[in-house]
Design an enzyme around this catalytic site. Structure first.
Site, PDB file in Angstrom:
ATOM      1  N   THR A   1       0.836  -1.193   0.000  1.00 28.51           N
ATOM      2  CA  THR A   1       0.000   0.000   0.000  1.00 28.51           C
ATOM      3  C   THR A   1       0.873   1.247   0.000  1.00 28.51           C
ATOM      4  O   THR A   1       2.106   1.174  -0.174  1.00 28.51           O
ATOM      5  CB  THR A   1      -1.050  -0.062   1.137  1.00 28.51           C
ATOM      6  OG1 THR A   1      -1.968   1.011   0.959  1.00 28.51           O
ATOM      7  CG2 THR A   1      -0.439  -0.011   2.515  1.00 28.51           C
TER       8      THR A   1
ATOM      9  N   LYS B   1       3.250   1.467  -3.970  1.00 31.19           N
ATOM     10  CA  LYS B   1       2.582   0.726  -5.054  1.00 31.19           C
ATOM     11  C   LYS B   1       3.252   0.905  -6.419  1.00 31.19           C
ATOM     12  O   LYS B   1       3.109   0.048  -7.285  1.00 31.19           O
ATOM     13  CB  LYS B   1       1.113   1.166  -5.169  1.00 31.19           C
ATOM     14  CG  LYS B   1       0.242   0.725  -4.013  1.00 31.19           C
ATOM     15  CD  LYS B   1      -1.204   1.115  -4.286  1.00 31.19           C
ATOM     16  CE  LYS B   1      -2.112   0.740  -3.147  1.00 31.19           C
ATOM     17  NZ  LYS B   1      -3.537   0.884  -3.497  1.00 31.19           N
TER      18      LYS B   1
ATOM     19  N   ASP C   1      -7.036  -3.798  -6.931  1.00 27.95           N
ATOM     20  CA  ASP C   1      -7.931  -2.683  -6.569  1.00 27.95           C
ATOM     21  C   ASP C   1      -8.983  -2.469  -7.655  1.00 27.95           C
ATOM     22  O   ASP C   1     -10.177  -2.366  -7.364  1.00 27.95           O
ATOM     23  CB  ASP C   1      -7.132  -1.382  -6.408  1.00 27.95           C
ATOM     24  CG  ASP C   1      -6.292  -1.353  -5.147  1.00 27.95           C
ATOM     25  OD1 ASP C   1      -6.719  -1.939  -4.141  1.00 27.95           O
ATOM     26  OD2 ASP C   1      -5.212  -0.741  -5.171  1.00 27.95           O
TER      27      ASP C   1
ATOM     28  N   ALA D   1      -6.508   6.902  -8.062  1.00 24.69           N
ATOM     29  CA  ALA D   1      -7.657   6.016  -7.831  1.00 24.69           C
ATOM     30  C   ALA D   1      -8.434   5.802  -9.124  1.00 24.69           C
ATOM     31  O   ALA D   1      -8.890   4.693  -9.419  1.00 24.69           O
ATOM     32  CB  ALA D   1      -8.560   6.601  -6.748  1.00 24.69           C
TER      33      ALA D   1
END
Ligand code: ATR
Length: 280
Positions: free
Chosen positions: A65, A69, A105, A134
């Site tokens: 994390t 990453k 993810d 994200a």
């Protein structure tokens, strides 16, 4: 634990807030697997040694994390296509000393969206708000579902243009102006917030006016603190189906579990364990 226990972990900086150890250890217990999962605080200058440790000690798997990453990819033997597209690895599988990096993810998010809100994304029109890490992380996985279009809008429009250009034209991803959101939301089937707007402590903020969304469409938010953002609350009041960010966390862990063990993850037990740890 005994002399056969297979080891797993998560590395990050910071890491003590991580819910992954309780979630994955509960999953091992549920499935009767002799595995153990711990959290390791690894600073950026220790990353290389940490990965050498995975090899040296024969850990079967590792989650990665923030802030590692991206940098971790340099220390792996192979990086899966989806992780390369996402520009980030969050899961490492150790196959007899060969370390393979995946990104669970994005696919975790999409599995959660399909299981919890919209089972079939094929030919749907999807709006994605935000063009940061994200957003990049979920775009490849969304494109695999062959939607009609993925329309990417970002406050700083240049970043949406760059991100759309990074993906191939066949991906169906195109950038749209932020000012066109009211129009496109009126016909979009799914609207996904990947920005930080609405995250605790700014829980009253919304990334766009939720009344723009078509009733019956899906409003989805990657944020899981709070579990139901202001965007989702207002969209729900306007007749939308809603999908929060907790599922993404649960399913990224479920995929990691499945890659490591080859067994289906006990998703509901994992979800209940995480919710319980939030005091819900
Ligand atoms: P992450 O890696 O979590 O995606 P990030 O890379 O900092 O974080 O990206 C944050 C995203 O939220 C960006 O798309 C950002 O838009 P800008 O590129 O214009 O900064 C978006 N964002 C943050 N605050 C916002 C706001 N008040 N309104 C709209 N978008 C916002």
């Amino acid at each position: 634990m005994d002399s056969h226990t297979v080891l797993y972990g998560v590395i990050g900086d910071p890491i003590r807030h991580s819910k992954s150890p309780i979630m994955l250890n509960r999953a091992f217990r549920e499935k009767g697997i002799n595995g153990a999962y711990a959290a390791f605080h690894v600073s950026p200058d220790e990353l290389k040694q940490a990965i050498a440790g995975v090899r040296g000690l024969g850990f079967r798997g590792l989650n990665v994390t923030i802030p590692h990453k991206i940098e971790v990819m340099a220390f792996l033997d192979e990086v899966h296509e989806g992780a390369r597209a996402a520009g980030a690895v969050n899961t490492i599988v150790n196959n007899d000393g060969r370390l393979i990096g995946y990104n669970t993810d994005g696919i975790g998010y999409v599995r959660s969206l399909k299981e919890e809100a919209e089972p079939d994304l094929k030919d749907k029109t999807i709006v994605v708000l935000g063009a940061g890490g994200a957003s990049r992380g979920i775009l490849w996985a969304l494109a695999q579902e062959k939607p009609k279009a993925i329309l990417l809008a970002n406050r700083t429009e240049e970043k949406a243009n760059e991100l759309a250009a990074f993906f191939s034209q066949e991906s169906g991803i195109s950038a749209i102006p932020w000012s066109s959101l009211q129009d496109v939301c009126s016909y979009a089937d799914v609207v996904i917030n990947t920005t930080s707007v609405g995250m605790s402590p700014n829980i009253d903020a919304v990334p766009l006016d939720p009344s723009w969304l078509k009733p019956g469409s899906v409003a989805s938010d990657l944020i899981y603190n709070p579990l139901k953002t202001a965007f989702l609350q207002q969209a729900e009041r306007n007749g939308c189906r809603i999908h929060g960010g907790l599922g993404m966390f649960i399913y990224q862990g479920a995929y990691a579990f499945e890659y490591w063990t080859g067994e289906p993850a006990p998703v509901e037990v994992m979800r209940a364990t995480v919710l319980e740890s939030f005091g819900k």
